[in-house]
Motif scaffolding. Structure first.
Motif, PDB file in Angstrom:
ATOM      1  N   THR A 174       0.870  -1.176   0.000  1.00 41.22           N
ATOM      2  CA  THR A 174       0.000   0.000   0.000  1.00 41.22           C
ATOM      3  C   THR A 174       0.898   1.215   0.000  1.00 41.22           C
ATOM      4  OG1 THR A 174      -0.096   0.103   2.418  1.00 41.22           O
ATOM      5  CG2 THR A 174      -1.873  -1.093   1.296  1.00 41.22           C
ATOM      6  N   THR A 176       0.842   5.375   0.856  1.00 44.46           N
ATOM      7  CA  THR A 176       0.169   6.543   1.424  1.00 44.46           C
ATOM      8  C   THR A 176       0.975   7.808   1.155  1.00 44.46           C
ATOM      9  OG1 THR A 176      -0.735   5.106   3.137  1.00 44.46           O
ATOM     10  CG2 THR A 176      -0.839   7.471   3.556  1.00 44.46           C
ATOM     11  N   ASP A 212      -4.289   6.663   1.345  1.00 52.04           N
ATOM     12  CA  ASP A 212      -3.954   5.241   1.189  1.00 52.04           C
ATOM     13  C   ASP A 212      -4.392   4.722  -0.171  1.00 52.04           C
ATOM     14  OD1 ASP A 212      -3.203   5.275   3.862  1.00 52.04           O
ATOM     15  OD2 ASP A 212      -4.995   4.244   4.596  1.00 52.04           O
TER      16      ASP A 212
END
Lengths: 486, 481
Positions: A174, A176, A212
């Motif tokens: 992920t 961010t 995110d």
């Protein structure tokens, strides 16, 4: 040949499995063998799911035999330990969730299951995705497969390292503020952060909800395109997820970048950048010119405010997102005589130093009397940064920048100075603030053999364009994928 | 009385559950009465990684509420996170609306409170949507949490400080509940936590333009408590001011056992909620055609129905107010009229006395306590045609409440039909006149008062079934002849 199966790309393995040259079980076993061999040195995994993976592989073989193999049938993937996986513990690299077993799958996990993928294990990361080096993990540091004294980047360092070390064929991360692109660059693999809203966030443990985004790591741009196609798309469980149809990203990889205008922001080539990094980026840009692309100098004037704005917006959201870890319903609980003290003790014991720092920062910027000066201003800066990109994309199709000013730094080098650590994301953070897609691909190595990453930024939903550009560079063969030295 | 020198300034914040099948942000049942933690899922338990998805029906009900209260419906409103730690709050924040609520402005019109008084408007500040929290249960030394209620949709209806007395606060709440029931947005059941109220109270010298310092009273879950708490708080504040003190701005809790308010410890309310826009939900956009569609689907509201009852049916404002306190009661009245009753006010009074008495005596809902409205209507029609007397109708009604039988059958069964046949009545009159010759002479000599006596005697002779109008007529004729 089977001992080398784990070194394959997804595209190669897909073809080999389809031709029944080897089985999904053999492929998964090869990855598990590699994990046994190298993971003690790099610690890319928090949990290795050998039993589940072998079961999934066996099921994949049955589907292959039956001739109904879906897109990722039998492909072993590492999953960042931030994704809720039904029945498999999901820690987010925190003591807080050390024994947390989710009763549900994240949407992308469900999609990958449906596509026949094999989950080889849950990859290490910075606790709650807060960090740039994977040193902030309650489960130990992950080491860079190219040099185990170095960090793999973060926060998705375990995923990037697992791919670089051939412990799997691809991975989920992920991003961010750069958490896919930075580790991809430091570990010498491809990683894409799609447009915000392109991929569902349901079941992805939230750090900063408006920033995110889910994305894949892979050994090649083509593999990243293959993975993204399965990941992307509308999800009724995520109200922020786009309903736009998902293109066949792989078919966009034509190798043709003739006439493509590549913007080069002057603000991204500044003092403090390692000369070897700048040289590698300039060389990559020259390659693009040779392929028929045009270089355009552009300006992103608000770049210098990006880190400050990010640490206000992201920490504000994090302070609320992490409030649920209170010891009441699941996860760690440290008992006390009253509820207030139970919260204090649980959260003091469960969170690491960086998480606490960001919760406090976020709590502060949202406090009565400070909201306007910090949070609101941070959001305004965000709007300005988005405006910078809008104007830039009037003059170019893709923006090319370094992923980071340096190559992988030494373990421990920046742990004492959070601000220095935060600056690792100086070239990636703006992309999150603007919600744009960003691709990180290897574009060279420094003298110590550490990979250097090139970042290709696109307009919203222009994943095809940046993937095409990345793939075209990869095809030149200017940078040979270098096996990690382990 | 120093009290008369002061006036109370009161504003109410009412929370009410919306009657949706599922919760505000997940598919769990929003129903009441399930076993502990049966209606829960990862979303309403605040598991890591879950996201809210807004319930469309809840938005529609909130818009209906806004339209019923004459609010402006915001084309774009946003949800916000309200952060505080409490065991019944699974995410550590409540998803609510803060800066940009769904409904702004508007008013509630209070009906006439007694014969001769006027309707009054209480302005609203806003109506916004939010999710409910779970419920803490303290049991045998342990604290337990039930999350069934977690995520159940609520609207918070915030009034301007336009209310001036405890009674008016009660009237406001009754009218609000009536509206919510008319539009089927909420059942307004306080005992199930379906309607909760916080009160802001201050007092000032009559004629003063500045507001006094206000206190907030929380934890009020019945209309009676609201009125009692206001009375208590107003008296307390006046006492303080009269003795030269100053009212402290604080939050009080109502103690229903001791019937008084007590200040909360500062720790109980000193929260900085750190509101910020909910990043997991895009702004809520409501297009004009959606509002228009909801508008056309709205039923007649209590205030409109009241106005119609006064205008078209000739009821007094007070009669109309009593009938529209409850949608079912008003519907009962209208169904009675549909049988073709001519005297609307008799029907209205019938509902206000006989029907309400039946409800109060049985403490059961209208449908169980009273006969079908159409049978009540038929019964009153028998009165209108003179077939039975009003008193006989009351007797029949009481029997119908218990038996559930129809009007005609009951009247026949109890032999309540009155005699209007002139020859039968004339015969009875003749008999009485013959038997009471002395009194007849007195009457004819000028003692008019005796007329009632003769009527009584005739009715007695007829077993009480003589039609009083016809009896009067014939008797008068015969006595004066």
């Amino acid at each position: 040949m089977t001992s080398e199966l784990n070194r394959m790309t997804i595209a190669e393995a897909r073809d080999g499995l389809a031709r029944r040259e080897f089985s999904a079980l053999e492929l998964t076993r090869a990855c598990l063998e590699q994990i046994k061999l190298v993971d003690p040195k790099i610690n890319a995994f928090i949990t290795v799911c050998a039993r589940e993976a072998l079961e999934q592989a066996a099921a994949a073989d049955r589907r292959l035999a039956a001739g109904d193999a879906p897109a990722l049938c039998g492909i072993p993937l590492a999953i960042k330990d931030i994704y809720a996986t039904r029945g498999v513990r999901t820690t987010c690299a925190s003591k807080m969730l050390e024994n947390f077993v989710p009763p549900f799958d994240a949407t992308v996990i469900a999609r990958l299951r449906e596509a026949g993928a094999v989950f080889i294990g849950k990859a290490n990361m910075d606790e709650f995705a807060m960090g740039s080096s994977t040193e902030n993990s309650a489960f130990g540091v992950t080491r860079n497969p190219h040099n185990v004294e170095r960090v793999p980047g973060g926060s998705s360092g375990g995923s990037a390292a697992a791919v670089a070390a051939d412990e799997c064929l691809g991975a989920l991360g992920t991003d961010t503020g750069g958490s896919i692109r930075l580790p991809a660059a430091f570990c010498g693999v491809a990683g894409i952060k799609p447009t915000y809203s392109r991929v569902s966030r349901y079941g992805v443990i939230a750090y900063a909800s408006s920033l995110d985004q889910v994305g894949p790591f892979a050994k090649t741009v083509r593999d990243a395109a293959i993975l993204l196609r399965t990941l992307a798309g509308h999800d009724p469980h995520d109200s922020t997820c786009s309903a736009r149809p998902v293109p066949d990203y792989e078919s966009a990889l034509t190798g043709d970048v003739r006439g493509m205008r590549i913007g080069v922001p002057k603000e991204y080539f500044v003092a403090g950048m390692e000369p070897q990094v700048e040289t590698a980026i300039r060389d990559a840009l020259a390659s693009y010119e040779r392929l028929g692309a045009k270089l355009v100098e552009i300006s992103l004037p608000h770049t210098e405010y990006a880190i400050a704005a990010y640490y206000i917006v992201a920490t504000a959201e994090a302070s609320a997102n992490l409030a649920r870890y209170d010891g009441i319903r699941y996860g760690l609980r440290v008992d006390a005589d009253n509820t207030g003290e139970l919260y204090n003790r649980t959260r003091a014991a469960g969170f690491g130093a960086e998480v606490k720092r960001r919760i406090m920062l976020g709590t502060f910027v949202l406090s009565a009397g400070y909201y306007d000066a910090y949070y609101l201003k941070g959001q305004k800066v965000r709007t300005l940064i988005r405006g910078d990109f809008d104007r830039a994309f009037e003059r170019c199709d893709v923006i090319a920048t370094p992923v980071a000013p340096t190559t992988a730094f030494k373990i421990g080098e920046k742990m004492a100075d959070p601000l220095q650590m935060y600056l690792s994301d100086i070239f990636t953070i703006s992309v999150n603030l603007a919600g744009l897609p960003g691709l990180s691909i290897p574009c060279g190595f420094d003298r110590d053999g550490l990979p250097i990453g090139l970042q290709l930024i696109g307009e919203p939903f222009a994943e095809e364009t940046i993937l095409r550009a990345g793939d075209a560079f990869e095809r030149t063969g200017a940078v040979k994928r270098r096996a990690a030295i382990l | 009385m120093p009290d008369n020198a002061y006036e109370a300034i009161i504003g109410l914040e009412v929370h009410t559950h919306l009657m949706t099948r599922s919760k505000l942000f997940c598919g769990c049942s929003a129903g009441f009465g399930a076993g502990p933690n049966e209606n829960v899922c990862p979303v309403c338990m605040g598991m890591p990684g879950v996201l809210p998805v807004l319930n469309r029906h809840a938005v529609e009900l909130a818009i209906r509420t806004g339209l019923a209260a004459h609010c402006e419906i915001a084309p774009e409103s946003i949800f916000a996170r309200k952060s505080y730690f409490y065991p019944d709050l699974p995410k550590g924040y409540q998803i609510s609306q803060y800066e940009l609520p769904l409904c702004k402005g508007g008013y509630i019109e209070l009906p006439a409170q007694s014969e001769g008084t006027e309707a009054r408007r209480i302005r609203l500040t806003r109506i916004h949507m939010e999710e409910d929290a779970g419920k803490n249960i303290h049991e045998s030394g342990a604290s337990l949490v039930d999350f069934n209620r977690s995520g159940v949709p609520l609207v918070e209806i915030v009034s301007e400080p336009d209310i001036r007395s405890a009674e008016e606060a009660g009237a406001y709440l009754r009218e609000l509940r009536s509206i919510l029931r008319y539009i089927e947005a909420s059942d307004g059941k306080m005992e199930e936590g379906g309607l909760r109220c916080d009160v802001n109270v201050s007092v000032r010298k009559r004629g003063a333009s500045e507001f006094g310092v206000k206190t907030e009273i929380k934890n009020l879950n019945s209309f009676r408590f609201v009125e009692k708490a206001i009375e208590h708080e107003v008296a307390r504040q006046i006492d303080i001011l009269e003795s030269g003190g100053r009212v402290a701005q604080e939050t009080h809790l109502w103690d229903p056992v001791r019937e008084m308010t007590r200040p909360m410890r500062s720790k109980e309310f000193a929260n900085d909620y750190r509101y910020f826009p909910e990043p997991d939900l895009p702004p809520l956009r409501v297009t004009p055609d959606v509002v228009e569609a909801i508008k056309t689907s709205m039923p007649e509201l209590p205030a409109d129905q009241r106005a119609r009852f006064v205008r078209d049916l000739g009821l007094t404002a007070y009669e109309a107010a009593v009938l529209t306190q409850d949608r079912d009661l008003a519907a009962y009245f209208e169904t009675m009229l549909a049988t073709g009753l001519k005297n609307h006010r008799t029907a209205a009074n019938w509902v206000m006395t006989e029907v309400l008495r039946a409800i109060n005596e049985t403490a059961r809902p209208l449908a169980d306590a009273a006969p079908l409205a159409i049978e009540s209507g038929e019964l009153l029609k028998l009165v209108e045609t003179g077939a039975i007397s009003l008193n006989a109708a009351k007797t029949a009604f009481a029997a119908m409440c218990k038996s559930g039988k129809g009007a005609d059958a009951t009247v026949a069964e109890l032999g309540l039909a009155q005699v209007s046949d002139e020859s039968a009545i004339a015969a009875a009159c003749d008999k009485v006149i013959a038997a009471e010759a002395a009194k007849v002479a007195e009457y004819r000599g000028g003692r008019d008062k005796l007329f009632g006596f003769f009527v009584g005697q005739v009715m007695k002779a007829m077993g009480g079934k003589g039609n009083p109008r016809v009896v009067n007529e014939i008797l008068k004729r015969k006595l004066t002849a």
